[in-house]
Design a protein around this motif. Structure first.
Motif, short mmCIF file in Angstrom:
data_model
loop_
_atom_site.label_atom_id
_atom_site.label_comp_id
_atom_site.label_asym_id
_atom_site.label_seq_id
_atom_site.Cartn_x
_atom_site.Cartn_y
_atom_site.Cartn_z
N TYR A 36 0.83 -1.20 0.00
CA TYR A 36 0.00 0.00 0.00
C TYR A 36 0.86 1.26 0.00
N THR A 37 0.22 2.38 -0.32
CA THR A 37 0.86 3.68 -0.22
C THR A 37 0.28 4.36 1.02
N TYR A 38 1.14 4.86 1.90
CA TYR A 38 0.65 5.46 3.14
C TYR A 38 1.69 6.41 3.72
N THR A 39 1.22 7.23 4.65
CA THR A 39 2.10 8.11 5.41
C THR A 39 2.05 7.66 6.86
N THR A 40 3.13 7.98 7.59
CA THR A 40 3.20 7.61 9.00
C THR A 40 3.58 8.80 9.85
N PHE A 53 -4.86 1.56 2.19
CA PHE A 53 -5.13 0.23 2.71
C PHE A 53 -6.58 0.18 3.21
N PRO A 54 -7.15 -1.02 3.39
CA PRO A 54 -8.53 -1.12 3.87
C PRO A 54 -8.72 -0.35 5.18
N GLY A 55 -9.70 0.52 5.21
CA GLY A 55 -9.95 1.35 6.39
C GLY A 55 -9.30 2.71 6.30
N GLY A 56 -8.15 2.79 5.64
CA GLY A 56 -7.50 4.06 5.35
C GLY A 56 -6.76 4.76 6.47
N VAL A 57 -7.13 4.48 7.73
CA VAL A 57 -6.50 5.14 8.88
C VAL A 57 -6.38 4.14 10.01
N VAL A 58 -5.22 4.11 10.67
CA VAL A 58 -5.06 3.23 11.83
C VAL A 58 -3.91 3.75 12.70
#
Length: 82
Positions: free
Chosen positions: A30-34, A57-62
């Motif tokens: 996935y592509t994401y920021t942390t 990713f599924p849900g988009g935020v965690v």
């Protein structure tokens, strides 16, 4: 020394290189920021690191907790969970 690892449905005893490879593989899906939210010492040798992720990713935020136990400079247990 292998570490006990729990996260993303995988459980086992892994060497540090195997943990790095697993994290890199999971991250490549996935592509994401942390953003590092906190680091808490839970005991003499236990820590909880919270990282906020947003992405496709599924849900988009965690908020993920990386809970680990050290023995000397080695991680002997790692649990990754929301």
């Amino acid at each position: 020394m292998p570490a006990g690892v729990h996260g993303h449905g995988d459980v086992g005893r892994w060497q540090l290189d195997e943990i790095r490879e697993w994290l890199a593989g999971a991250a490549a899906e996935y592509t994401y920021t942390t953003e590092l939210i906190s680091v808490t010492r839970l005991g003499e040798d236990r820590y909880d690191v919270v990282q906020h992720l947003e992405g496709d990713f599924p849900g988009g935020v965690v908020d993920l907790h990386y809970r680990f136990t050290l023995r000397g400079s080695a991680i002997v247990r790692l649990v990754i969970e929301p």
